[in-house]
Design a protein around this motif. Structure first.
Motif, PDB file in Angstrom:
ATOM      1  N   ALA A  52       0.830  -1.211   0.000  1.00 15.15           N
ATOM      2  CA  ALA A  52       0.000   0.000   0.000  1.00 15.15           C
ATOM      3  C   ALA A  52       0.862   1.258   0.000  1.00 15.15           C
ATOM      4  CB  ALA A  52      -0.936  -0.013   1.203  1.00 15.15           C
ATOM      5  N   LEU A  53       1.916   1.254   0.803  1.00 17.47           N
ATOM      6  CA  LEU A  53       2.810   2.417   0.852  1.00 17.47           C
ATOM      7  C   LEU A  53       3.505   2.641  -0.488  1.00 17.47           C
ATOM      8  CD1 LEU A  53       4.442   2.098   4.397  1.00 17.47           C
ATOM      9  CD2 LEU A  53       2.832   3.851   3.609  1.00 17.47           C
ATOM     10  N   ASP A  54       3.938   1.562  -1.114  1.00 18.87           N
ATOM     11  CA  ASP A  54       4.601   1.664  -2.409  1.00 18.87           C
ATOM     12  C   ASP A  54       3.669   2.312  -3.436  1.00 18.87           C
ATOM     13  OD1 ASP A  54       6.919   1.180  -4.055  1.00 18.87           O
ATOM     14  OD2 ASP A  54       5.855  -0.522  -4.952  1.00 18.87           O
ATOM     15  N   LEU A  55       2.415   1.865  -3.454  1.00 19.48           N
ATOM     16  CA  LEU A  55       1.441   2.425  -4.397  1.00 19.48           C
ATOM     17  C   LEU A  55       1.062   3.859  -4.016  1.00 19.48           C
ATOM     18  CD1 LEU A  55      -0.805  -0.709  -4.918  1.00 19.48           C
ATOM     19  CD2 LEU A  55       0.751   0.309  -6.594  1.00 19.48           C
ATOM     20  N   LYS A  56       0.935   4.107  -2.727  1.00 21.82           N
ATOM     21  CA  LYS A  56       0.578   5.460  -2.263  1.00 21.82           C
ATOM     22  C   LYS A  56       1.669   6.463  -2.607  1.00 21.82           C
ATOM     23  CE  LYS A  56      -1.017   7.928   1.807  1.00 21.82           C
ATOM     24  NZ  LYS A  56      -0.030   8.856   2.302  1.00 21.82           N
ATOM     25  N   ASN A  57       2.913   6.002  -2.600  1.00 24.46           N
ATOM     26  CA  ASN A  57       4.032   6.884  -2.911  1.00 24.46           C
ATOM     27  C   ASN A  57       4.218   7.087  -4.414  1.00 24.46           C
ATOM     28  OD1 ASN A  57       4.636   7.367  -0.231  1.00 24.46           O
ATOM     29  ND2 ASN A  57       6.045   5.647  -0.095  1.00 24.46           N
ATOM     30  N   GLY A  58       3.241   6.623  -5.196  1.00 21.86           N
ATOM     31  CA  GLY A  58       3.253   6.934  -6.619  1.00 21.86           C
ATOM     32  C   GLY A  58       3.760   5.849  -7.540  1.00 21.86           C
ATOM     33  N   ALA A  59       4.095   4.695  -7.013  1.00 12.95           N
ATOM     34  CA  ALA A  59       4.566   3.609  -7.884  1.00 12.95           C
ATOM     35  C   ALA A  59       3.430   3.189  -8.811  1.00 12.95           C
ATOM     36  CB  ALA A  59       5.028   2.418  -7.053  1.00 12.95           C
ATOM     37  N   THR A  60       3.777   2.889 -10.029  1.00 13.45           N
ATOM     38  CA  THR A  60       2.790   2.351 -10.956  1.00 13.45           C
ATOM     39  C   THR A  60       2.603   0.886 -10.616  1.00 13.45           C
ATOM     40  OG1 THR A  60       3.448   3.890 -12.681  1.00 13.45           O
ATOM     41  CG2 THR A  60       2.278   1.918 -13.383  1.00 13.45           C
ATOM     42  N   ALA A  61       1.365   0.496 -10.424  1.00 11.65           N
ATOM     43  CA  ALA A  61       1.073  -0.896 -10.078  1.00 11.65           C
ATOM     44  C   ALA A  61       1.568  -1.809 -11.193  1.00 11.65           C
ATOM     45  CB  ALA A  61      -0.411  -1.087  -9.851  1.00 11.65           C
ATOM     46  N   ASN A  62       2.214  -2.880 -10.802  1.00  2.52           N
ATOM     47  CA  ASN A  62       2.681  -3.855 -11.783  1.00  2.52           C
ATOM     48  C   ASN A  62       2.269  -5.250 -11.340  1.00  2.52           C
ATOM     49  OD1 ASN A  62       4.638  -4.817  -9.885  1.00  2.52           O
ATOM     50  ND2 ASN A  62       6.029  -3.180 -10.493  1.00  2.52           N
ATOM     51  N   THR A  63       2.706  -6.216 -12.095  1.00  3.09           N
ATOM     52  CA  THR A  63       2.351  -7.607 -11.805  1.00  3.09           C
ATOM     53  C   THR A  63       2.744  -7.994 -10.379  1.00  3.09           C
ATOM     54  OG1 THR A  63       2.656  -8.128 -14.126  1.00  3.09           O
ATOM     55  CG2 THR A  63       2.659  -9.982 -12.604  1.00  3.09           C
ATOM     56  N   PHE A  64       3.859  -7.470  -9.889  1.00  2.00           N
ATOM     57  CA  PHE A  64       4.323  -7.844  -8.559  1.00  2.00           C
ATOM     58  C   PHE A  64       3.421  -7.311  -7.447  1.00  2.00           C
ATOM     59  CE2 PHE A  64       8.309  -7.959 -11.088  1.00  2.00           C
ATOM     60  CZ  PHE A  64       8.448  -9.333 -11.073  1.00  2.00           C
ATOM     61  N   HIS A  65       2.780  -6.163  -7.669  1.00  2.00           N
ATOM     62  CA  HIS A  65       1.811  -5.683  -6.681  1.00  2.00           C
ATOM     63  C   HIS A  65       0.629  -6.649  -6.605  1.00  2.00           C
ATOM     64  CE1 HIS A  65       4.014  -1.898  -7.401  1.00  2.00           C
ATOM     65  NE2 HIS A  65       3.738  -1.677  -6.118  1.00  2.00           N
ATOM     66  N   GLY A  66       0.192  -7.130  -7.765  1.00  2.00           N
ATOM     67  CA  GLY A  66      -0.868  -8.147  -7.791  1.00  2.00           C
ATOM     68  C   GLY A  66      -0.391  -9.445  -7.171  1.00  2.00           C
ATOM     69  N   LEU A  67       0.873  -9.783  -7.431  1.00  2.00           N
ATOM     70  CA  LEU A  67       1.454 -11.001  -6.857  1.00  2.00           C
ATOM     71  C   LEU A  67       1.482 -10.922  -5.334  1.00  2.00           C
ATOM     72  CD1 LEU A  67       2.779 -13.733  -7.474  1.00  2.00           C
ATOM     73  CD2 LEU A  67       4.969 -12.541  -7.600  1.00  2.00           C
ATOM     74  N   SER A  68       1.685  -9.734  -4.794  1.00  2.00           N
ATOM     75  CA  SER A  68       1.679  -9.613  -3.330  1.00  2.00           C
ATOM     76  C   SER A  68       0.286  -9.943  -2.780  1.00  2.00           C
ATOM     77  CB  SER A  68       2.134  -8.226  -2.880  1.00  2.00           C
ATOM     78  OG  SER A  68       1.173  -7.241  -3.145  1.00  2.00           O
ATOM     79  N   ALA A  69      -0.760  -9.566  -3.503  1.00  2.00           N
ATOM     80  CA  ALA A  69      -2.123  -9.919  -3.081  1.00  2.00           C
ATOM     81  C   ALA A  69      -2.331 -11.425  -3.150  1.00  2.00           C
ATOM     82  CB  ALA A  69      -3.147  -9.188  -3.951  1.00  2.00           C
ATOM     83  N   ILE A  70      -1.821 -12.047  -4.212  1.00  6.15           N
ATOM     84  CA  ILE A  70      -1.908 -13.507  -4.338  1.00  6.15           C
ATOM     85  C   ILE A  70      -1.146 -14.170  -3.203  1.00  6.15           C
ATOM     86  CG2 ILE A  70      -1.211 -15.501  -5.741  1.00  6.15           C
ATOM     87  CD1 ILE A  70      -1.748 -13.732  -8.224  1.00  6.15           C
ATOM     88  N   TYR A  71       0.060 -13.678  -2.933  1.00  4.83           N
ATOM     89  CA  TYR A  71       0.888 -14.233  -1.859  1.00  4.83           C
ATOM     90  C   TYR A  71       0.125 -14.204  -0.529  1.00  4.83           C
ATOM     91  CZ  TYR A  71       4.528 -14.734   1.627  1.00  4.83           C
ATOM     92  OH  TYR A  71       5.258 -15.167   2.696  1.00  4.83           O
ATOM     93  N   ILE A  72      -0.506 -13.078  -0.244  1.00  2.00           N
ATOM     94  CA  ILE A  72      -1.232 -12.940   1.012  1.00  2.00           C
ATOM     95  C   ILE A  72      -2.408 -13.914   1.069  1.00  2.00           C
ATOM     96  CG2 ILE A  72      -2.684 -11.359   2.354  1.00  2.00           C
ATOM     97  CD1 ILE A  72      -0.714  -9.117   1.249  1.00  2.00           C
ATOM     98  N   GLY A  73      -3.173 -14.002  -0.008  1.00  3.01           N
ATOM     99  CA  GLY A  73      -4.302 -14.931  -0.048  1.00  3.01           C
ATOM    100  C   GLY A  73      -3.868 -16.371   0.136  1.00  3.01           C
TER     101      GLY A  73
END
Length: 176
Positions: A52-73
């Protein structure tokens, strides 16, 4: 940057598991080992915050941000099963007391595969909620399109896994 957080989370997860097993079986500190195992979801919490912090700080969402959601699930849905697997492997290879896992056939295998699919659904729901939460907060635009793509791909994977898992129920394997 987020890929390093995911790798770090995976390493931290397995280090906690190994520490818990050493505490339980080598040092005979069973109660402390339970606390160490119970701490594994904190890794997921840290990963959510970092994503969340990475995205809030302006990072463009990429596959790895989605992968972090998969990892958590996956970590939440399969966490206990992964700890049980590690426990069996520790007993078998380190303590030399465990048995080789029994190979399943027929209805037993179908039941295990169906249960695995249910866990996959749970992981999917958790991960999808996180992805859609990020999309809701950030908006669905060029910055977040990768999250949507990850969700779509995971949806296809879930359907394929469901078809394969259910096939074991209707077409049970036979012992050779």
């Amino acid at each position: 940057m987020i890929i390093y957080f995911i790798i770090g989370a995976e390493i931290a997860f397995w280090l906690l598991i190994i520490a818990g097993l050493v505490l339980r079986y080598i040092l005979k500190l069973r109660r402390i080992s339970i606390w160490v195992f119970a701490a594994t979801p904190l890794i997921d919490l840290v990963l959510i915050v970092l994503t969340a912090l990475d995205l809030k700080n302006g990072a463009t969402a990429n596959t790895f941000h989605g992968l972090s959601a998969i990892y958590i699930g996956v970590s939440i849905a399969y966490g206990k099963q992964m700890i049980d697997w590690a426990d069996q492997q520790f007993k078998r290879f380190i303590l030399k007391t465990g048995e080789r896992p029994k190979k399943l056939y027929g209805k037993e295998k179908g039941k295990r595969e169906a249960l695995g699919f249910v866990k996959h659904i749970i992981a999917y729901v958790i991960g999808a909620l996180i992805i859609w939460g990020m999309l809701l907060i950030l908006g669905k635009d060029e910055q977040t399109i990768a999250l949507y793509q990850v969700w779509k791909l995971w949806s296809v994977v879930l359907v394929i896994d469901g078809l394969i898992s259910i096939s074991y129920v209707f077409f049970p394997t036979k012992k050779k």
